[in-house]
Motif scaffolding. Structure first.
Motif, PDB file in Angstrom:
ATOM      1  N   VAL A   1       0.845  -1.190   0.000  1.00 29.28           N
ATOM      2  CA  VAL A   1       0.000   0.000   0.000  1.00 29.28           C
ATOM      3  C   VAL A   1       0.887   1.249   0.000  1.00 29.28           C
TER       4      VAL A   1
ATOM      5  N   ASP B   1      -4.903  11.153  -7.395  1.00 29.50           N
ATOM      6  CA  ASP B   1      -6.249  10.585  -7.572  1.00 29.50           C
ATOM      7  C   ASP B   1      -6.719  10.700  -9.022  1.00 29.50           C
TER       8      ASP B   1
ATOM      9  N   ILE C   1      -4.929   8.024 -10.947  1.00 28.24           N
ATOM     10  CA  ILE C   1      -5.439   6.711 -10.545  1.00 28.24           C
ATOM     11  C   ILE C   1      -6.784   6.457 -11.226  1.00 28.24           C
TER      12      ILE C   1
ATOM     13  N   ARG D   1      -7.610   3.532 -13.765  1.00 25.90           N
ATOM     14  CA  ARG D   1      -8.668   2.583 -13.418  1.00 25.90           C
ATOM     15  C   ARG D   1      -9.692   2.467 -14.559  1.00 25.90           C
TER      16      ARG D   1
ATOM     17  N   ARG E   1      -0.608   8.636  -1.093  1.00 24.70           N
ATOM     18  CA  ARG E   1      -0.498   9.568  -2.223  1.00 24.70           C
ATOM     19  C   ARG E   1       0.872  10.255  -2.223  1.00 24.70           C
TER      20      ARG E   1
ATOM     21  N   TYR F   1      -3.220   3.568  -2.087  1.00 26.02           N
ATOM     22  CA  TYR F   1      -3.522   2.650  -3.175  1.00 26.02           C
ATOM     23  C   TYR F   1      -2.605   1.431  -3.165  1.00 26.02           C
ATOM     24  N   ARG F   2      -3.105   0.368  -3.744  1.00 28.16           N
ATOM     25  CA  ARG F   2      -2.347  -0.878  -3.820  1.00 28.16           C
ATOM     26  C   ARG F   2      -2.677  -1.562  -5.136  1.00 28.16           C
TER      27      ARG F   2
ATOM     28  N   LEU G   1      -6.363  -2.565  -9.176  1.00 33.87           N
ATOM     29  CA  LEU G   1      -5.944  -1.253  -8.669  1.00 33.87           C
ATOM     30  C   LEU G   1      -6.872  -0.867  -7.524  1.00 33.87           C
ATOM     31  N   GLN G   2      -6.422  -1.112  -6.310  1.00 32.57           N
ATOM     32  CA  GLN G   2      -7.309  -1.031  -5.158  1.00 32.57           C
ATOM     33  C   GLN G   2      -7.072   0.219  -4.309  1.00 32.57           C
ATOM     34  N   THR G   3      -8.180   0.781  -3.857  1.00 31.45           N
ATOM     35  CA  THR G   3      -8.106   1.904  -2.919  1.00 31.45           C
ATOM     36  C   THR G   3      -8.121   1.331  -1.507  1.00 31.45           C
TER      37      THR G   3
END
Ligand code: CA
Length: 232
Positions: A174, A197, A200, A204, A177, A224-225, A216-218
């Motif tokens: 993780v 963001d 991202i 996404r 920003r 983010y990860r 692409l995970q929040t």
């Protein structure tokens, strides 16, 4: 080797100031006053970086940047937009069009040089990597500068490309920003965290076309990860 910078600026005084500053730092400068001349200059020789004024006669800076991003030859050339406006929406538009950074006029020569060297360093760092990266259906080949998803070529913007590249190099971790700004944009770049963001979201959207956006995970409250496994 001497780095070549293309400056597109219709205000002669500003163009002169930038040219003087950059030549003093041993850059090779090509200065033009409109988009058409810029396109001709690029057709002759691809610069290492471009400074593009937002408000230009004829083709606007924004259109120009979009065009450069669509073309294979200039897709990865770092671009800094020069803008007299400081409204948030314009900045987002500028970054969304594919610019890597923006500077609001009036700016100091020191600020200009620090932004330029940060982007050039970043471009060099990414050129140095050679191993193709794989994550499920996503394949990123840094040597060929190619991204394919499920075997189909995908053309992300330069920042989205570097963002994905960085995240694929460090899966399952993780990043805040601020950390992404340091690692992907480079230290000494003064960009607001919400810019992360924006990119991202763009990335996404692109991944979503191939139904792989779940990678692409929040991570709420942290950042983010990138992970092949479905996150919480
Ligand atoms: Ca102008």
């Amino acid at each position: 080797m001497q780095k070549k910078i293309l400056v597109i600026e219709d205000e002669a005084a500003i163009l002169g100031m930038i040219t003087f500053t950059l030549e003093n730092e041993d850059f090779l400068v090509v200065g033009v006053e409109n988009g058409q001349d810029a396109q001709q200059a690029v057709a002759k020789s691809i610069p290492d970086l471009m400074l593009v004024d937002w408000m230009l006669p004829g083709i606007s800076g924004l259109e120009l940047v979009r065009g450069f991003r669509r073309s294979a030859a200039t897709r990865t050339v770092p671009i800094i937009m020069l803008t007299a406006r400081s409204e948030e929406n314009d900045r987002i538009d500028g970054l969304d069009s594919g610019a890597d950074d923006y500077i609001t006029k009036p700016f100091s020569t020191r600020e200009l040089l620090s932004r330029i060297s940060a982007l050039l360093r970043r471009a060099e760092a990414f050129e140095g990597s050679t191993q193709p990266l794989l994550a499920g259906e996503i394949k990123l080949d840094p040597l060929a500068h190619e991204l394919t998803i499920a075997g189909k070529p995908v053309k992300p913007g330069p920042t989205e490309y570097r963002l994905l590249f960085f995240l694929m190099q460090h899966p399952n971790r993780v990043y805040s920003r601020g950390q992404l700004l340091d690692y992907v944009w480079g230290e000494n770049i003064y960009i607001e965290e919400r810019t992360v963001d924006v990119h991202i979201l763009r990335l996404r959207k692109l991944l979503k076309r191939f139904a792989v956006d779940h990678m692409l995970q929040t991570v709420r409250g942290i950042g983010y990860r990138f992970s092949i496994s479905v996150g919480q």
